[in-house]
Design an enzyme around this catalytic site. Structure first.
Site, short mmCIF file in Angstrom:
data_model
loop_
_atom_site.label_atom_id
_atom_site.label_comp_id
_atom_site.label_asym_id
_atom_site.label_seq_id
_atom_site.Cartn_x
_atom_site.Cartn_y
_atom_site.Cartn_z
N ASP A 51 0.81 -1.21 0.00
CA ASP A 51 0.00 0.00 0.00
C ASP A 51 0.86 1.27 0.00
OD1 ASP A 51 -2.42 -1.27 -0.10
OD2 ASP A 51 -2.74 -1.28 2.07
N THR A 163 -8.17 2.62 7.96
CA THR A 163 -7.54 1.37 8.41
C THR A 163 -6.06 1.54 8.71
OG1 THR A 163 -7.08 0.73 6.13
CG2 THR A 163 -9.15 -0.05 7.08
N ASN A 166 -5.10 6.06 11.50
CA ASN A 166 -6.33 6.30 12.25
C ASN A 166 -6.73 5.11 13.11
OD1 ASN A 166 -9.20 7.59 12.56
ND2 ASN A 166 -9.58 5.59 11.67
N LYS A 167 -6.65 3.91 12.55
CA LYS A 167 -7.05 2.71 13.28
C LYS A 167 -6.13 2.46 14.47
CE LYS A 167 -8.13 -2.20 12.70
NZ LYS A 167 -7.25 -2.68 13.77
N ALA A 187 -3.14 11.36 21.79
CA ALA A 187 -2.78 11.66 23.18
C ALA A 187 -3.30 13.02 23.64
CB ALA A 187 -1.26 11.58 23.36
#
Length: 266
Positions: A51, A163, A166-167, A187
């Site tokens: 990817d 995915t 972010n995931k 955080a």
């Protein structure tokens, strides 16, 4: 239907791929395809790798709206964007020749920095502190103040980018058929003095998100666009939206987005 027969291969230099690339080119030429040396001459851009390579192929070719992208993985690489691998290249060629081929359309994020420079990303844009100090960002939705974030940074992801980074921050995985952006925290500081939503939130494609960086000594944050980092001096604000541009990729039949998510994570 516009004939698509000019192919450009994008891949990182790798001596172990040389023989395989030669055989792929021969197989394509035998099927009537033409190889070109420049991405702007192609109407089919094929990345060879995972990817990350696909994202680079899209970026380096300028987020082309007038061509098809396809991703080929090698045996040791994952591919949420890549439907094909080196062992089924002939199936990719057949798909391009098939007038009923299925095409996915992935939304692209537009990022304007200080109302001047514009950038695009397919996965996500992230804003992070570069010093040992929390970054302070005022968050506005459609020019209306929403919250003030304090912490390590924020991630704004597309559905397909949900995915990725972010995931890893416990954001939700979003169906790519839903054109939207998702905002996730890195955080965040939440106590009696500072307060944020404390969870990811999703905005419709028509919304405009503005991130205003508080000028308190943290004026040189790292802005990540997909898998590239940009250090831009004196960032005052980022305006983020889905402008309507899409990246068109070829879909392998019986291989839905959720099939690939299942294979990757479950």
């Amino acid at each position: 239907m516009v004939a698509r027969n000019k192919i450009y291969f994008y891949y990182a230099p790798d001596d172990t791929l040389a023989d395989k690339i030669t055989s792929l080119r021969k197989a394509a030429e035998d099927e009537g395809f033409e190889f070109v040396e420049q991405a702007n001459e192609a109407n089919i851009i094929v990345s060879i790798g995972g990817d990350g390579t696909f994202l680079q192929a899209v970026r380096k070719s300028g987020f082309r709206q007038d061509c098809l992208y396809a991703g080929i993985t090698r045996t040791d690489e994952s591919g949420l964007y890549c439907d094909f691998n080196l062992d089924n290249f002939n199936e990719l060629l057949h798909t391009f020749r098939n007038e009923e081929m299925e095409v996915r359309r992935f939304p692209v994020i537009k990022v304007e920095v200080n109302g001047e420079s514009s950038f695009y990303c397919l996965n996500e844009v992230s804003v992070r502190s570069t010093i040992i100090k929390s970054i302070v960002i005022d968050v506005l939705i459609d020019d209306d103040y929403f919250e003030t974030f304090r912490g390590d940074g924020l991630i704004v992801a597309t559905p397909t980018g949900s995915t990725g980074y972010n995931k890893s921050t416990h954001g939700a995985v979003i169906d790519p058929k839903i054109p939207c952006i998702q905002v996730s925290e890195l955080a965040s500081i939440n106590n009696n003095r500072y307060r944020t939503l404390g969870s990811s939130f999703v905005l419709n494609k028509d919304r405009k998100l503005t991130l205003r960086i508080r000028q308190d000594g943290n004026d040189y944050p790292i802005v990540g666009l997909d898998n590239e980092a940009y250090s831009i001096k004196n960032i005052q604000d980022l305006t983020i939206s889905l402008e309507g541009n899409v990246i068109k990729t070829v879909k392998l039949k019986n291989n839905s987005y959720w099939d690939r998510v299942k294979r990757t994570f479950l």
